[in-house]
Structures are given as structure tokens and as C-alpha cells.
Design a protein around this motif. Structure first.
Motif, PDB file in Angstrom:
ATOM      1  N   SER A 204      43.781   8.495 -11.920  1.00 25.52           N
ATOM      2  CA  SER A 204      42.693   9.235 -11.336  1.00 25.52           C
ATOM      3  C   SER A 204      41.156   9.050 -11.792  1.00 25.52           C
ATOM      4  O   SER A 204      39.873   9.164 -10.710  1.00 25.52           O
ATOM      5  CB  SER A 204      43.172  11.193 -12.611  1.00 25.52           C
ATOM      6  N   THR A 205      41.106   8.547 -12.322  1.00 30.79           N
ATOM      7  CA  THR A 205      39.948   8.587 -13.885  1.00 30.79           C
ATOM      8  C   THR A 205      39.198   6.731 -12.708  1.00 30.79           C
ATOM      9  O   THR A 205      37.562   6.974 -12.760  1.00 30.79           O
ATOM     10  CB  THR A 205      39.963   7.919 -15.472  1.00 30.79           C
ATOM     11  N   ILE A 206      40.137   6.223 -12.656  1.00 28.87           N
ATOM     12  CA  ILE A 206      39.007   4.823 -11.467  1.00 28.87           C
ATOM     13  C   ILE A 206      39.144   5.400 -10.039  1.00 28.87           C
ATOM     14  O   ILE A 206      37.401   5.170  -9.353  1.00 28.87           O
ATOM     15  CB  ILE A 206      40.455   4.207 -10.981  1.00 28.87           C
ATOM     16  N   ARG A 207      39.739   6.684  -9.803  1.00 26.91           N
ATOM     17  CA  ARG A 207      38.829   6.942  -8.785  1.00 26.91           C
ATOM     18  C   ARG A 207      37.394   7.792  -8.959  1.00 26.91           C
ATOM     19  O   ARG A 207      36.795   8.055  -8.462  1.00 26.91           O
ATOM     20  CB  ARG A 207      40.282   8.444  -7.558  1.00 26.91           C
ATOM     21  N   GLN A 208      37.574   9.275  -9.777  1.00 30.24           N
ATOM     22  CA  GLN A 208      36.555  10.069 -10.557  1.00 30.24           C
ATOM     23  C   GLN A 208      35.671   8.714  -9.877  1.00 30.24           C
ATOM     24  O   GLN A 208      34.562   9.467  -9.849  1.00 30.24           O
ATOM     25  CB  GLN A 208      37.214  10.549 -11.802  1.00 30.24           C
ATOM     26  N   LEU A 209      35.513   7.618 -12.108  1.00 24.87           N
ATOM     27  CA  LEU A 209      34.370   6.803 -11.655  1.00 24.87           C
ATOM     28  C   LEU A 209      33.765   6.396 -10.870  1.00 24.87           C
ATOM     29  O   LEU A 209      32.766   5.858 -10.102  1.00 24.87           O
ATOM     30  CB  LEU A 209      34.873   5.720 -12.606  1.00 24.87           C
ATOM     31  N   ASP A 210      34.596   6.392  -9.475  1.00 24.18           N
ATOM     32  CA  ASP A 210      33.294   6.009  -7.700  1.00 24.18           C
ATOM     33  C   ASP A 210      33.060   6.887  -7.253  1.00 24.18           C
ATOM     34  O   ASP A 210      32.400   6.876  -6.293  1.00 24.18           O
ATOM     35  CB  ASP A 210      34.648   5.090  -7.104  1.00 24.18           C
ATOM     36  N   GLU A 211      33.014   8.759  -7.710  1.00 30.95           N
ATOM     37  CA  GLU A 211      32.047   9.367  -7.009  1.00 30.95           C
ATOM     38  C   GLU A 211      30.984   9.988  -7.813  1.00 30.95           C
ATOM     39  O   GLU A 211      29.995   8.666  -8.568  1.00 30.95           O
ATOM     40  CB  GLU A 211      33.157  10.761  -7.487  1.00 30.95           C
ATOM     41  N   ASP A 212      30.310  10.003  -6.492  1.00 29.49           N
ATOM     42  CA  ASP A 212      28.619  10.519  -6.800  1.00 29.49           C
ATOM     43  C   ASP A 212      27.999  10.962  -8.344  1.00 29.49           C
ATOM     44  O   ASP A 212      27.234  10.641  -8.967  1.00 29.49           O
ATOM     45  CB  ASP A 212      28.291  11.094  -5.891  1.00 29.49           C
ATOM     46  N   TYR A 213      28.530  12.177  -9.197  1.00 32.70           N
ATOM     47  CA  TYR A 213      27.924  12.952  -9.675  1.00 32.70           C
ATOM     48  C   TYR A 213      28.352  11.903 -10.789  1.00 32.70           C
ATOM     49  O   TYR A 213      27.858  11.675 -11.634  1.00 32.70           O
ATOM     50  CB  TYR A 213      29.251  14.086 -10.510  1.00 32.70           C
ATOM     51  N   VAL A 214      29.479  10.479 -10.949  1.00 36.27           N
ATOM     52  CA  VAL A 214      29.185  10.247 -12.245  1.00 36.27           C
ATOM     53  C   VAL A 214      27.853   8.745 -12.451  1.00 36.27           C
ATOM     54  O   VAL A 214      27.323   9.189 -13.247  1.00 36.27           O
ATOM     55  CB  VAL A 214      30.097   8.710 -11.936  1.00 36.27           C
ATOM     56  N   GLN A 215      27.306   8.353 -10.735  1.00 34.29           N
ATOM     57  CA  GLN A 215      26.419   8.000 -10.319  1.00 34.29           C
ATOM     58  C   GLN A 215      25.294   8.443 -11.317  1.00 34.29           C
ATOM     59  O   GLN A 215      24.270   7.894 -11.749  1.00 34.29           O
ATOM     60  CB  GLN A 215      25.841   6.883  -9.294  1.00 34.29           C
ATOM     61  N   GLN A 217      24.735  11.262 -13.343  1.00 38.36           N
ATOM     62  CA  GLN A 217      24.906  11.149 -14.881  1.00 38.36           C
ATOM     63  C   GLN A 217      24.762   9.728 -15.471  1.00 38.36           C
ATOM     64  O   GLN A 217      23.935   9.760 -16.484  1.00 38.36           O
ATOM     65  CB  GLN A 217      26.248  11.286 -15.626  1.00 38.36           C
ATOM     66  N   TYR A 218      24.735   8.866 -15.088  1.00 39.31           N
ATOM     67  CA  TYR A 218      23.923   7.741 -15.033  1.00 39.31           C
ATOM     68  C   TYR A 218      22.819   7.539 -14.861  1.00 39.31           C
ATOM     69  O   TYR A 218      21.904   6.932 -16.653  1.00 39.31           O
ATOM     70  CB  TYR A 218      25.185   6.432 -14.962  1.00 39.31           C
ATOM     71  N   ALA A 219      22.483   8.108 -14.207  1.00 32.83           N
ATOM     72  CA  ALA A 219      20.576   8.162 -13.332  1.00 32.83           C
ATOM     73  C   ALA A 219      20.286   8.670 -14.852  1.00 32.83           C
ATOM     74  O   ALA A 219      19.008   8.680 -15.186  1.00 32.83           O
ATOM     75  CB  ALA A 219      20.898   8.147 -11.967  1.00 32.83           C
ATOM     76  N   TYR A 220      20.711   9.759 -15.386  1.00 28.22           N
ATOM     77  CA  TYR A 220      19.938  10.830 -15.905  1.00 28.22           C
ATOM     78  C   TYR A 220      20.011  10.318 -16.942  1.00 28.22           C
ATOM     79  O   TYR A 220      19.459  10.542 -18.267  1.00 28.22           O
ATOM     80  CB  TYR A 220      21.119  12.390 -16.029  1.00 28.22           C
ATOM     81  N   GLY A 221      21.049   8.181 -17.961  1.00 31.30           N
ATOM     82  CA  GLY A 221      21.644   8.609 -19.239  1.00 31.30           C
ATOM     83  C   GLY A 221      21.797   8.519 -20.257  1.00 31.30           C
ATOM     84  O   GLY A 221      22.017   8.330 -21.157  1.00 31.30           O
ATOM     85  N   ALA A 222      22.805   9.046 -19.169  1.00 27.35           N
ATOM     86  CA  ALA A 222      24.347   9.191 -20.403  1.00 27.35           C
ATOM     87  C   ALA A 222      24.915   8.278 -20.289  1.00 27.35           C
ATOM     88  O   ALA A 222      24.884   6.981 -19.100  1.00 27.35           O
ATOM     89  CB  ALA A 222      25.041  10.905 -18.880  1.00 27.35           C
ATOM     90  N   THR A 223      25.624   8.305 -21.891  1.00 24.34           N
ATOM     91  CA  THR A 223      26.332   7.851 -21.580  1.00 24.34           C
ATOM     92  C   THR A 223      27.757   7.430 -21.498  1.00 24.34           C
ATOM     93  O   THR A 223      27.800   8.360 -20.872  1.00 24.34           O
ATOM     94  CB  THR A 223      26.916   7.649 -23.494  1.00 24.34           C
ATOM     95  N   ARG A 224      28.084   6.481 -21.815  1.00 27.13           N
ATOM     96  CA  ARG A 224      29.771   6.303 -21.414  1.00 27.13           C
ATOM     97  C   ARG A 224      30.583   7.120 -21.481  1.00 27.13           C
ATOM     98  O   ARG A 224      31.732   7.734 -20.797  1.00 27.13           O
ATOM     99  CB  ARG A 224      30.484   4.912 -21.252  1.00 27.13           C
ATOM    100  N   ASP A 225      30.615   7.231 -22.790  1.00 28.41           N
ATOM    101  CA  ASP A 225      32.105   8.176 -23.463  1.00 28.41           C
ATOM    102  C   ASP A 225      31.400   9.457 -22.921  1.00 28.41           C
ATOM    103  O   ASP A 225      32.338  10.225 -23.009  1.00 28.41           O
ATOM    104  CB  ASP A 225      31.266   7.449 -24.914  1.00 28.41           C
ATOM    105  N   ARG A 226      30.041  10.204 -22.890  1.00 25.94           N
ATOM    106  CA  ARG A 226      30.039  11.472 -22.612  1.00 25.94           C
ATOM    107  C   ARG A 226      30.545  11.290 -20.804  1.00 25.94           C
ATOM    108  O   ARG A 226      30.940  12.669 -20.669  1.00 25.94           O
ATOM    109  CB  ARG A 226      28.609  11.595 -23.220  1.00 25.94           C
TER     110      ARG A 226
END
Length: 316
Positions: A204-215, A217-226
Motif C-alpha cells: 500500500s505504501t509503494i502505491r501511495q508513494l507514486d501518488e501526486d500528493y506525495v510529490q 509535499q516534496y515540492a513544498y519541502g516536507a521531509t520523508r518522515d513527515r
């Protein structure tokens, strides 16, 4: 939400009714005779028939069932044929041990499976991921009783680190003593659950990491753990709640095997002992209580759905 809970409880009534019928018929078709617990070598046939009549076993099967059901609805679970004690008293006495063992194993499973599943998804195809997947295959494949015997051999017989049976040491009443006795049976139940939960969380996590909202969050500078623990985990928990609800039957069945191997004084050990001694009132009562535990477990899973996902609560 209250309407949904009430509806599920009402739907559980015919389900429990059908379970009780099937369980009653299976017990009646099983080989053996409960009257033999009372028979002595010098007893004449007339005395045996009087015992059979006093237990109500001379009546047709459907009459026996409806008499049992009538007593259950009034809160009378009857008396144990072997120990001559009230069945309800015996179950209430042993229920905390079973619930404690199942609850502890479920908590341990979630505490370990969630971070391992998230980390293996982030480190997909790494050495840690391959090792964790290898252990999960083992946990899913090995029989519970064999794993329990291996733990007893290693930790109790060979290394003498943990007790192998019972819930308390004679003459000791400390909490640590109970916890020490529960480590091995809890580990047996938790290992299989961790293996199943971890794999579902990983996929489930692998599928979620490919979603747009994760990218985003990375663009906004969020850390991986957050991102993992504040965003991805919330969406991952939904299928996990489903798996927990579906795994409750195997958890109950595993508790029966585990309690028997470790002589844990719960409903499982009482049920197995009652089966071998043909103690029908106790067998029927434990079957009914186990079914109620499954219904309540699935109801709790439905409630947790609405807690984790507000959209479900709003639709409800």
C-alpha cells in the motif's frame, strides 16, 4: 454512525443463530457420548438411562437445541458435565486471559508491522527489504504449533530464559511474572500477524508513494518522515483495518492452538479440554462467545474506518 452500529448488531443476530445451529449439529454428529463421564463399571443400564434422561439427551435433537437456546436467552448457559460448575462462571473466569493474549499480540503486531512496512517500501529492493520479505514468507508459511514448540525448545529448555507453560509461577503474583509467561505465546501469535500486516503495508505504501500528493509535499519541502507518518500512513491504514478485521478469526483459532501448547489458562485451553471430555455445554458456550468476539471485532473495524477516513463518516 449510531444507525450503522445498530444495523450491524441487528444483522449479527441471524448470523449467531445460524452459527449456533451448525455448531450444535456438528457436536451431535461427533463420535462419543457425554454420559460415559458418569458411567462406572458396576452401574446397571437403568441408571445409565436415568442419567441420559436427566441431561435431556433422550429427547430429539431439535428439542434439545430449542431447550438450550431458551436457556441461553435467559442467561443460563448450563452446567459443565465434567466439573459440575456453571458454564458462564468458567468462561468469565478464563475470558480475561484469552482477551489479554489476543490484545497484546495484536498491539505488538501493529507496533512492529507499521514501521517495518513503511521502511521496506521506502527502501524497496534493498537488502533490508529482501530480508524482511524473507522473514514474512516464513511467518506466513510455518504452522503455529511448530513455531510454538521451537520457541519452547530454544527459550525454555535450551537457554532457560522464559517459562514454557502456564500464566503464573506458583507462589508468585507479580505483574512481571505474568508478562514473562506471556512473552512466548504472544510472540507466536504476533509473528504471523506481523508477516501479513507488513506485506500489506509495504504494498500500500509503494502505491501511495507514486501518488501526486506525495510529490507535491516534496515540492513544498516536507521531509520523508513527515510525508510517511502524516500523509501516507493515514491512507495506508484503511486496507490494514480491513486486514485486521479479516484476521480476527485466525487470531481466535491461533489462540486456541497457542493456549493448548503453552497451557495458557484461557478459553482456548478450556475449549480443547472440553472437546476431549465431551463437555457439550462448555463447547457450545465457547463457540458462541468466540462468534460474538468475531462480530465485535468486525464492528470495531467498521468504526475505525470512520475514525481514520472522515469521508466515510460524512457519507454515514
Amino acid at each position: 454512525m449510531k444507525k450503522v452500529i445498530a444495523k450491524r448488531l441487528l444483522n449479527a443476530i441471524p448470523l449467531l443463530f445460524m452459527i449456533s445451529i451448525i455448531a450444535f449439529l456438528l457436536i451431535k454428529m461427533a463420535p462419543g457420548d457425554p454420559v460415559r463421564s458418569f458411567v462406572t463399571p458396576d452401574m446397571n443400564p437403568d441408571d445409565v438411562e436415568r442419567i441420559r434422561k436427566s441431561l435431556g439427551l433422550d429427547k430429539p435433537v431439535h428439542i434439545q437445541y430449542f431447550l438450550w437456546l431458551q436457556n441461553i436467552l435467559t442467561g443460563n448457559f448450563g452446567y459443565s458435565i465434567v466439573s459440575k460448575r456453571p458454564v458462564l462462571e468458567m468462561i468469565v473466569e478464563r475470558l480475561p486471559a484469552t482477551m489479554g493474549l489476543m490484545g497484546a499480540s495484536l498491539i505488538v503486531s501493529l507496533i512492529l508491522a507499521i514501521p517495518i512496512g513503511l521502511y521496506t517500501a521506502v527502501k524497496k529492493n534493498s537488502l533490508f527489504d529482501k530480508f524482511a520479505n524473507f522473514l514474512s514468507y516464513i511467518g506466513i508459511s510455518i504452522p503455529i504449533f511448530w513455531f510454538a514448540l521451537m520457541l519452547i525448545y530454544l527459550f525454555s529448555l535450551k537457554w532457560n530464559l522464559l517459562p514454557s507453560m502456564g500464566m503464573r509461577t506458583v507462589g508468585v503474583s507479580s505483574t512481571w511474572d505474568v508478562m514473562k509467561h506471556g512473552i512466548l505465546p504472544c510472540s507466536v501469535l504476533a509473528f504471523q500477524n506481523i508477516s501479513v500486516y507488513m506485506r500489506y503495508i509495504r504494498s500500500s505504501t509503494i502505491r501511495q508513494l507514486d501518488e501526486d500528493y506525495v510529490q507535491i509535499q516534496y515540492a513544498y519541502g516536507a521531509t520523508r518522515d513527515r510525508i510517511l507518518f502524516h500523509h501516507v500512513l493515514r491512507n495506508v491504514l484503511l486496507p490494514i483495518i480491513t486486514i485486521i478485521g479479516l484476521s480476527i478469526p485466525s487470531l481466535v483459532g491461533g489462540a486456541f492452538i497457542t493456549e493448548t501448547v503453552f497451557s495458557w489458562p484461557g478459553l482456548g485451553l478450556l475449549g480443547v479440554t472440553s472437546i476431549f471430555s465431551f463437555d457439550y455445554p462448555v463447547i457450545m458456550a465457547i463457540t458462541l462467545f468466540s462468534s460474538i468476539m468475531l462480530v465485535i471485532g468486525n464492528l470495531v473495524a467498521d468504526i475505525l474506518y470512520s475514525v481514520v477516513d472522515p469521508r466515510i463518516r460524512l457519507r454515514g
